[in-house]
Design an enzyme around this catalytic site. Sequence first.
Site, PDB file in Angstrom:
ATOM      1  N   GLY A 172     -31.479  -2.446   8.545  1.00  2.06           N
ATOM      2  CA  GLY A 172     -31.663  -3.197   9.942  1.00  2.06           C
ATOM      3  C   GLY A 172     -30.937  -4.650   9.959  1.00  2.06           C
ATOM      4  N   GLU A 219       5.020   0.541  -2.197  1.00  5.98           N
ATOM      5  CA  GLU A 219       5.939  -0.421  -1.595  1.00  5.98           C
ATOM      6  C   GLU A 219       5.572  -0.350  -0.015  1.00  5.98           C
ATOM      7  OE1 GLU A 219       9.862   0.966  -2.483  1.00  5.98           O
ATOM      8  OE2 GLU A 219       9.645   0.574  -4.380  1.00  5.98           O
ATOM      9  N   PRO A 220       6.200  -1.284   0.719  1.00  4.75           N
ATOM     10  CA  PRO A 220       5.950  -1.085   2.265  1.00  4.75           C
ATOM     11  C   PRO A 220       6.271   0.282   2.734  1.00  4.75           C
ATOM     12  CG  PRO A 220       7.111  -3.419   1.628  1.00  4.75           C
ATOM     13  CD  PRO A 220       7.048  -2.344   0.344  1.00  4.75           C
ATOM     14  N   GLU A 248      -5.537   4.771  -5.764  1.00  4.11           N
ATOM     15  CA  GLU A 248      -5.560   5.873  -6.451  1.00  4.11           C
ATOM     16  C   GLU A 248      -5.434   7.186  -5.919  1.00  4.11           C
ATOM     17  OE1 GLU A 248      -5.362   6.088 -10.180  1.00  4.11           O
ATOM     18  OE2 GLU A 248      -4.529   3.942  -9.353  1.00  4.11           O
ATOM     19  N   ALA A 254       2.764  -0.986 -10.768  1.00  2.00           N
ATOM     20  CA  ALA A 254       3.300  -1.148  -9.395  1.00  2.00           C
ATOM     21  C   ALA A 254       4.272  -0.100  -8.827  1.00  2.00           C
ATOM     22  CB  ALA A 254       4.159  -2.506  -9.457  1.00  2.00           C
ATOM     23  N   THR A 288      -5.401   8.440  -1.526  1.00  3.39           N
ATOM     24  CA  THR A 288      -6.570   8.405  -0.442  1.00  3.39           C
ATOM     25  C   THR A 288      -7.437   9.626  -0.504  1.00  3.39           C
ATOM     26  OG1 THR A 288      -5.142   9.450   0.918  1.00  3.39           O
ATOM     27  CG2 THR A 288      -4.868   6.948   0.793  1.00  3.39           C
ATOM     28  N   SER A 335       1.321   6.653   0.096  1.00  7.67           N
ATOM     29  CA  SER A 335       1.197   7.908  -0.334  1.00  7.67           C
ATOM     30  C   SER A 335       2.141   8.885  -0.823  1.00  7.67           C
ATOM     31  CB  SER A 335       0.328   8.725   0.702  1.00  7.67           C
ATOM     32  OG  SER A 335      -0.896   8.123   1.021  1.00  7.67           O
TER      33      SER A 335
END
Lengths: 366, 421
Positions: B374, B145-146, B398, B142, B400, B150
Amino acid sequence: MISFTPTDEQQMLIETVRRYATHNVRPVAHDADEGGAFPADVLQTGWELGILPGNIPEALGGLGETHSAVTGVLAYEELGYGDLSLALHLMSPALMAIPLVLDGTDAQREEFMPLFLEETPPPVTAALIEPRIHFAPDDLKTTATYENGGYLLNGHKVCVPLAEGAQWILVYAWNPDAGQVDGFLVRGDAPGLTVGPREKLMGVRALPTYSLMLDNVRVDAACRLGGEQGIDFRRIQAHSRVALAALGVGVMRGALEYAVDYAKQRVQFGQPIATKQAIAFMLAECAIEIDAARLMVWEAAWKLDQGQDATRESYLAKQYVDQAAVMVTDSAVQTLGGYGYIREYPVERWLRNARGLATFYGLAIV
Amino acid sequence: MPISFEIPERIRQNLQMTEALASGIMRPDARYYDEHEHERPHTFITMTWPVMRDQQKRQLDRMTAQARGEVPEKKREGPGIIYLNMVFTFEMLSWGDVGQMLCMPTALLAGAAIEAVGTPEQKERFLRRFAEGDQPVWGAMAMTEPGAGSDTSAIQTTAVLDPQTNEWILNGEKIFCTNGKLALEESNGIVVVWATVDRSAGRAGMKPFVVEAGTPGVTIEKVEIKHGIRASDTATIVLKDARIPYDNLLGSPEVQRRDTTEGFKGAMATFDASRPLIAASAMGVGRAALEFVKEKLAEEGIEIPYGKPRHALSAVQRDVLEMEAQLRAAWLLTLRAASMLDHGLHNSLEASMAKAKAGKVVTWVTQKAVELLGPRGYSCEWLVEKWMRDAKINDIYEGTGQINLLIVARRILGYSSRELT
Ligand SMILES: Cc1cc2nc3c(=O)[nH]c(=O)nc-3n(C[C@H](O)[C@H](O)[C@H](O)COP(=O)(O)OP(=O)(O)OC[C@H]3O[C@@H](n4cnc5c(N)ncnc54)[C@H](O)[C@@H]3O)c2cc1C
Ligand SMILES: Cc1cc2nc3c(=O)[nH]c(=O)nc-3n(C[C@H](O)[C@H](O)[C@H](O)COP(=O)(O)OP(=O)(O)OC[C@H]3O[C@@H](n4cnc5c(N)ncnc54)[C@H](O)[C@@H]3O)c2cc1C
């Protein structure tokens, strides 16, 4: 075992050819492009590198252990880095020698192979491309008709390097009796064969190329490469695509290297333009394309060396390089802005040369 | 070893088993888990756990034995094939279904961080659970965060030492954590949580902490509802006065020091290993799409020729050949990045090249696949529309596409992260 490391010997070859490309070729490439030819001494030094004899197996009288497409593409990338015209000029003897290695009969090898082991190889070339917008290498309009123990060649070829004064020309033609494309060893002065005036092309302007008219040119049956079996044209094409693609990788590498240096030095808005993502990302994409292209070339060459069918790999590699080379050299021009458009700077030449790759078939072989 | 593209025999054998799983279990279940977003792919998990567990046990036992100096490191002949094997495996499992693949019960990114900077004691304490038992266990990482995606150096989650109890107190919100819920609520797993011990210190203040399942003050606030990879668990973790032992700060005291970025660098180096894996995963999705398109075109009598000049191809043939060439290019970059790891070579440039290329290529290839088929390509009758949705994540997590390009650009230009932002 998957591995990406050239052998020590290959590494030495790479460095030798790179030195030559850097010190002998690049400094004179601009003048050669403008003047239409490389100086004789630069070519002579190039022959003396012995790239071709080193890739002809000892068993066939050459100096190499085996014929290796991988070794070949490593050297070709460096030559392409030097200059595409020079590379195609220098490797023109291979246009006949490698098909002899691949498909020649014992008699043909015995007769012709020694030519390629001289210090200065003989002026020989090959003719494949034809002047049609729908041209495709496996759909040739030049024909070889069997008649009275020999073949009659008829057709029209273009983009034949060094045809003027060539001793031998390997002419690819449709052989209706065999139902395949075959290669025929034709003397440069054969009756019925006319070499046209030197061509003017968008790029590779230091490489003399010519059109060729074949009007009932008669050759002995023994001049059919590979004798009664003829050639494995699929395989020859694969070797050729890999060679051209390797040269393209070298062209790209040279262009990126130059653009990187330029972008770090050129200041606008108070900062080197390389500090802008618009430039930096463009160059990063180029770097990725070059590495990807090289790996595809290596894989195709490796497959050839394994004796496997590399039609698919060589084709994809060539397609990839054809596009990437234009993209990368165009990015280099773009990086230089107005200067990129000026002939004094090399990038516009590289763009012109790179565009040729997609048009070239059979102009190089490894 | 000379240039070669020969797949090692052992990898080829492994791939046979992996392919059986991918085509026999994952493919048939792929649509179901796409439509039942937060259900777990039990069959896949049950089948892979024993394999992953035993593999993780071997790794851990080797690590601990080496740390004790008990067995001399075996002299291997030539480099190993661990990472090569992993990229081939990831590619194949993602060919099966990338959503399920991400649910594989492993320590994954948490494990990589612990292996990279953890002490022997920490390795044993945190990783043993992945090496034993009947119940699958997950690890997660983790960072995001908000306000810090990046730009990882902008994380706000704090770790404050309580000298009285010698515990760290964590506060903050972590989002987009893959397998966060599986690790913290559905197994006895762990999450490596990045937090700062000193907001003013920037990267030097950023440290990795291990948070175990069942830690009070740690809650899963949300699981995301996504465009693709719906079988994968993407969780928001809220840390509110969450107390963890001092020794859950990963690394030796040297690494833990406030004035060095060694910890940060060490764990960032795990990207060098994870990026080729994500690139490989992208390649699996791309191959699935390409194979499917070729199969459907062949049913319509459209073959793909190798050898014709571009100007002599139909538009569809040209697209398919381009898809194939692009995938091959990205795959070879991936193999190179993995092979370098096996050779112990520094590969961060090559890993970013592979990741940037693979993310971009798979996005384009799967979009093309939908286009080429199609109206049926757009229909949920087939999986191509799902592959297109699944593919896109590879250009996002991982690092951008842009962030990986930035890394490549800095390297080729010789610029620092300050000179090229
Ligand atoms: C044939 C020709 C005719 C011309 N005619 C005229 C004329 O009549 N009158 C006249 O005044 N000029 C003329 N020009 C000049 C032309 O306008 C300039 O070449 C052009 O503006 C680019 O400037 P530059 O060449 O100095 O490139 P640079 O400004 O050095 O740019 C180099 C590269 O960096 C990029 N770049 C620069 N700054 C940034 C930035 N901030 N962010 C991202 N990228 C950036 C550019 O896009 C370019 O790719 C002519 C040029 C040519 C080649
Ligand atoms: C399904 C999923 C799973 C995830 N799993 C995890 C996980 O397990 N653990 C974890 O920590 N995170 C995880 N993430 C988070 C992921 O790593 C981030 O989403 C990613 O790094 C991008 O951050 P962001 O979303 O905040 O976008 P931003 O950083 O806000 O980026 C937005 C856009 O701006 C571009 N951009 C940003 N900075 C620059 C720059 N300097 N130059 C040029 N362009 C720039 C980006 O490329 C992007 O296009 C996951 C995300 C998703 C969607």
